[in-house]
Each structure stands twice: as C-alpha cells, then as structure tokens.
Design a protein around this motif. Structure first.
Motif, short mmCIF file in Angstrom:
data_model
loop_
_atom_site.label_atom_id
_atom_site.label_comp_id
_atom_site.label_asym_id
_atom_site.label_seq_id
_atom_site.Cartn_x
_atom_site.Cartn_y
_atom_site.Cartn_z
N HIS A 129 -10.49 -2.61 21.48
CA HIS A 129 -9.53 -2.77 22.02
C HIS A 129 -8.72 -2.06 21.78
N ALA A 130 -7.82 -1.11 22.83
CA ALA A 130 -7.32 0.02 22.95
C ALA A 130 -6.10 -0.31 24.02
N GLY A 131 -5.81 -0.41 25.01
CA GLY A 131 -4.97 -0.58 25.97
C GLY A 131 -4.86 -1.51 27.52
N ALA A 132 -4.31 -2.16 28.34
CA ALA A 132 -4.42 -2.62 29.20
C ALA A 132 -3.99 -1.99 30.14
N GLN A 133 -4.24 -3.29 31.52
CA GLN A 133 -3.76 -3.09 33.00
C GLN A 133 -2.68 -3.71 33.00
N HIS A 134 -1.15 -3.89 32.72
CA HIS A 134 -0.16 -3.84 33.25
C HIS A 134 0.09 -4.82 34.41
N SER A 135 0.59 -6.08 34.54
CA SER A 135 0.78 -6.40 35.90
C SER A 135 2.63 -7.33 35.69
N VAL A 136 2.80 -6.67 36.80
CA VAL A 136 4.22 -7.35 36.52
C VAL A 136 5.45 -7.72 38.26
N ARG A 137 5.26 -9.48 38.33
CA ARG A 137 5.44 -9.87 38.68
C ARG A 137 7.20 -9.83 39.09
N LEU A 138 7.57 -8.92 40.11
CA LEU A 138 9.05 -8.63 40.55
C LEU A 138 9.53 -9.22 41.80
N PRO A 139 10.62 -10.18 42.07
CA PRO A 139 11.43 -10.33 43.52
C PRO A 139 11.66 -9.04 44.29
N ALA A 140 10.47 -9.06 45.27
CA ALA A 140 10.93 -8.23 46.24
C ALA A 140 12.75 -7.65 46.36
N GLU A 141 13.33 -8.89 46.44
CA GLU A 141 14.53 -8.92 46.51
C GLU A 141 15.07 -7.23 46.09
N LEU A 142 14.96 -7.89 45.01
CA LEU A 142 15.29 -6.79 43.94
C LEU A 142 14.92 -5.13 44.11
N SER A 235 11.40 1.37 47.05
CA SER A 235 12.42 1.10 48.10
C SER A 235 11.47 0.21 48.74
N LEU A 236 9.74 1.45 49.63
CA LEU A 236 9.61 1.43 50.89
C LEU A 236 8.59 0.05 50.53
N VAL A 237 7.68 -0.38 49.38
CA VAL A 237 7.64 -1.72 48.58
C VAL A 237 8.57 -2.64 49.11
N GLY A 238 9.52 -2.69 48.88
CA GLY A 238 10.89 -3.57 48.70
C GLY A 238 10.76 -4.15 50.07
N SER A 239 10.65 -3.00 51.15
CA SER A 239 11.34 -3.65 52.64
C SER A 239 10.36 -4.72 53.06
N ALA A 240 9.48 -5.40 52.49
CA ALA A 240 8.98 -6.31 53.05
C ALA A 240 9.61 -7.24 52.90
N SER A 241 10.31 -6.91 52.31
CA SER A 241 11.23 -9.08 51.52
C SER A 241 11.36 -9.77 52.33
N SER A 242 11.69 -8.82 53.56
CA SER A 242 12.36 -10.65 54.48
C SER A 242 10.94 -11.52 54.10
N ILE A 243 9.33 -10.91 53.88
CA ILE A 243 8.27 -11.80 54.57
C ILE A 243 8.47 -12.20 52.98
N ALA A 244 7.41 -10.83 52.24
CA ALA A 244 7.45 -11.54 51.15
C ALA A 244 8.67 -11.40 49.77
N ARG A 245 8.05 -12.29 48.99
CA ARG A 245 9.06 -12.88 48.14
C ARG A 245 8.70 -12.38 47.13
N GLU A 246 7.72 -11.86 46.65
CA GLU A 246 7.22 -11.15 45.61
C GLU A 246 6.39 -10.33 45.43
N VAL A 247 6.87 -9.45 44.46
CA VAL A 247 5.46 -8.76 43.98
C VAL A 247 4.74 -8.19 43.18
N VAL A 248 3.78 -7.97 42.79
CA VAL A 248 2.75 -7.87 42.29
C VAL A 248 2.69 -6.39 41.51
N ALA A 249 2.88 -5.79 40.15
CA ALA A 249 2.82 -3.92 40.61
C ALA A 249 1.81 -3.93 39.42
N HIS A 250 1.12 -2.90 39.69
CA HIS A 250 0.19 -2.69 38.33
C HIS A 250 0.97 -1.42 37.71
#
Length: 380
Positions: A129-142, A235-250
């Motif tokens: 075991h060495a590392g990971a692919q980290h995925s975080v769930r964020l509110p698109a509005e933020l 900010s470009l990704v967050g511009s979808a916040s009117s439809i998408a509530r959350e963003v899952v990001a690596h």
C-alpha cells in the motif's frame, strides 16, 4: 500453463475474460479499448497464460509516466489482470504476475503500481500500500463562489491537444514536487480526449476534465500551475450549480481548492487505495527526486524473492542520489517495505509493522529523503 505474449488475434478471447471478470463493455468502450491496447501488444506489454490454445489468464503492463518528488520516470501500471472462472484457485494469478514483474524489469520500468481487486496476492509478490485516489464531495455552490480574475483564457480541447496535456502535466507536477501522479502517453490521451460525454477545457498552464455523474458533476482531473488558472477552472465547474447540487472531484490530499472554499466543516472523502512495487532498486532510487537541501547517506539491504535484492549505499545530495553496491548490511527491508518507504511511509510505521528491521541510525535521513503524500487523480 504457458506464459506467452498476446497478439491482436487474441483480443476477442481477452474481451471474453474481461467480461467474466469485470462485467460487459459497451460497443463504444470495446472499440476504444481495442485501439488503446494495440500499442501495448506491439510492445510486449500484454501477456497471457495459455492451456494449450485456450487463454486462461491475462495481465497488461500499461506504460505510464509517474512523478516522485517532481521527477518523472517510466512506470508499469498493471491492469487487466484476469483469470478464467474455471481456472481460479490454481495459483494462476500469481504465476502470471511473476512473469509481469520480470517483463517490467526487462522493459526498463524500475517501478510499478496497480489498483488491487484483492490485496493478498499482490502483497505476496512485493506490492505494498502506497497512496490513494482521493475523491471529495463538495457543494457545487461553494465552487461557483470562487472568483476568477477574468485574465485566464480557457478553450475547449479535444484529441489534438494530447501533446499539450502531457506538457502541462510535466510542468505542473515538476514545479509542485508532486509524488504519485501519472500520465498516459500521447496516443492514449488522444483516445480519452475524444470521449463525447466529457467536458474538456485547457488554459496555458492547466486543464480540467469533468462530466455529468447522475445529478452531480464528476471531476476526473483538474491540474493547474497558477492560482489564477486554478480559480478559473474550479469556477467553471461550479457554474453548473444551478442544476448540479454537488461535485465529486478526484483531488490531491492537500489540494489548494480546499483552501479556496468559503466554508469547510464536514467533508465526505473516499480513498481508492493503490499499491506500489520497486522493480529495480538502483534505477528506481536514481530516477526519483529528493529535497534539494538533503545531504547524507544510508545503507539499505533489500530482500526480494523475485530477484533484484541486495545491499546498496544511498548518498543524497542536491536533490539526487548516488547508488553503489555495499558489502555490510544496513537497514533491513523486504521489497514490500522498500516500496512503502519509497512512497513516503515513515520508518517507525515500517518497523512496527515488521517491514523494516535492523540498524536504525539511518531512519531519520530515509524519512527525510522519501517523505511524500502520494496520490493519483486517474484510475486505470
């Protein structure tokens, strides 16, 4: 069973094993997969275990660049490890993986990594075991609230931008002294950049790849070499916040986007662990980057049951290391322990878990030399 190189004539049988191991692929994914693996077949990077003419198991050595403390080196990414259901439990997976380790060395890859479906078999072959692919769930509005300067020009990108993506990765991962990130070759990038379901944007020093993920957005990869580009892309990704509530990001474990958010309280973070193996001790050490201020030496003795073990003196200076054979044993490491140390696992952890023993006078300099928080943005 006989281990042989696969040929294009075997691809239908390989796809059948993949279907039985991982589930079916769509027609478009099968076509993209065929185009992706043909170069690997031509380079001796796809192997099969045969019972007569019947294909019983496969393994592929994907050709990656991987950064360690900002310095790139070739890495064998192990994927497509499959065993026919009727042949499971006979040790065939271990057999073909031993051949993979030997082939990786022959091809000049000093390090290797994989995402395990199960841990035991790979640990028994020296992966740790060495590392990971980290995925975080964020509110698109933020993300929408991140204010770009307006000075960064973004444009859509496609298959023709594969070379630019590779160039950006080299510049950014080198400058940030990153450990763990990978890059495909240009041919493979050109295939992935042709995915019609992805939204792809590039700037002079960064890019983003994201898509719809149900009702949310999924950011596969976002790399930026400046704060201005970082803000523009998120900010470009967050511009979808009117439809998408959350963003899952690596993201990296200490990704700067987490310090751009106005609010941080409880975060949903998942980790998909990956394993790592040193194939060639001297070459892997010499190809890695180290802190520029570090000076000093250490002696390590490595036990590798698949060959490649021995005793070496490591002399660190100016961000590099000189590796020479040594006669007297030093720190005692299994190849699993060395692989974990290389990936930044502290000496105290390795000693307590039984992966390191012997002389402890070199522990501090080894910790300083190999310190890292390795991560990958991509899966493979």
């Amino acid at each position: 069973m006989e281990i042989r190189d696969l040929t294009p004539d075997h691809l239908d049988d390989v796809l059948d094993l993949r279907r039985r191991a991982f589930g079916p692929l769509s027609a478009s994914d099968r076509d993209r997969w065929r185009r992706a693996v043909l170069p690997a077949i031509g380079e001796g990077r796809y192997m099969g275990a045969f019972d007569g003419t019947r294909l019983a198991a496969t393994a592929r050595l994907r050709q990656f660049t991987q950064w360690w403390h900002g310095r790139p080196q070739p890495m064998a990414g192990i994927a497509g490890v499959t065993v026919a259901p009727e042949d499971r439990g006979r040790g065939l997976g271990s057999t073909i993986m031993r051949a993979v380790v030997e082939r990786g060395r022959a091809l000049g890859d000093a390090v290797s990594a994989l995402y395990p479906a199960t841990t035991g078999i790979y640990r028994s072959l020296g992966y740790e075991h060495a590392g990971a692919q980290h995925s975080v769930r964020l509110p698109a509005e933020l993300l929408r609230q991140i204010r770009p300067s307006g000075q960064v020009k973004l444009r859509r990108m496609g298959p023709g931008d594969a070379g630019e993506v590779v160039s950006i990765l080299h510049r950014v991962h080198g400058a940030t002294r990153a450990s763990g990130p990978i890059s495909w070759d240009e041919h493979t990038w050109s295939l992935w950049l042709g995915n019609e379901d992805d939204f792809l944007y590039v700037a002079d020093d960064g890019f983003v790849i994201y898509r719809w993920h149900g009702d949310d957005m999924l950011v596969d990869s976002l790399v930026a070499g400046s704060g201005e580009t970082l803000r523009a892309l998120w900010s470009l990704v967050g511009s979808a916040s009117s439809i998408a509530r959350e963003v899952v990001a690596h993201v990296a474990p200490d990704d700067p986007v987490l310090w751009l958010l106005r609010e941080r309280t409880i975060e949903q973070v998942t980790q998909r662990r990956w394993m790592f193996r040193v194939l060639d001790v001297a070459a892997a050490a010499e190809r890695r980057g180290y802190p520029a201020h570090l000076a000093g030496g250490a002696v390590v003795t490595v036990d590798d049951p698949l060959g490649g073990g021995g005793t070496w003196r490591l002399e660190f200076s100016g961000g590099s290391v000189a590796v020479t054979p040594a006669e007297q044993p030093g720190v005692m490491l299994s190849v699993n322990g060395l692989s974990a140390l290389y990936a930044g696992i502290p000496a105290v952890t390795l000693r307590l878990s039984g992966l390191m023993s012997g002389d402890d006078r070199y522990d501090e300099i080894l910790d300083a030399a190999f310190a890292a928080r390795p991560y990958m943005l991509e899966d493979f």
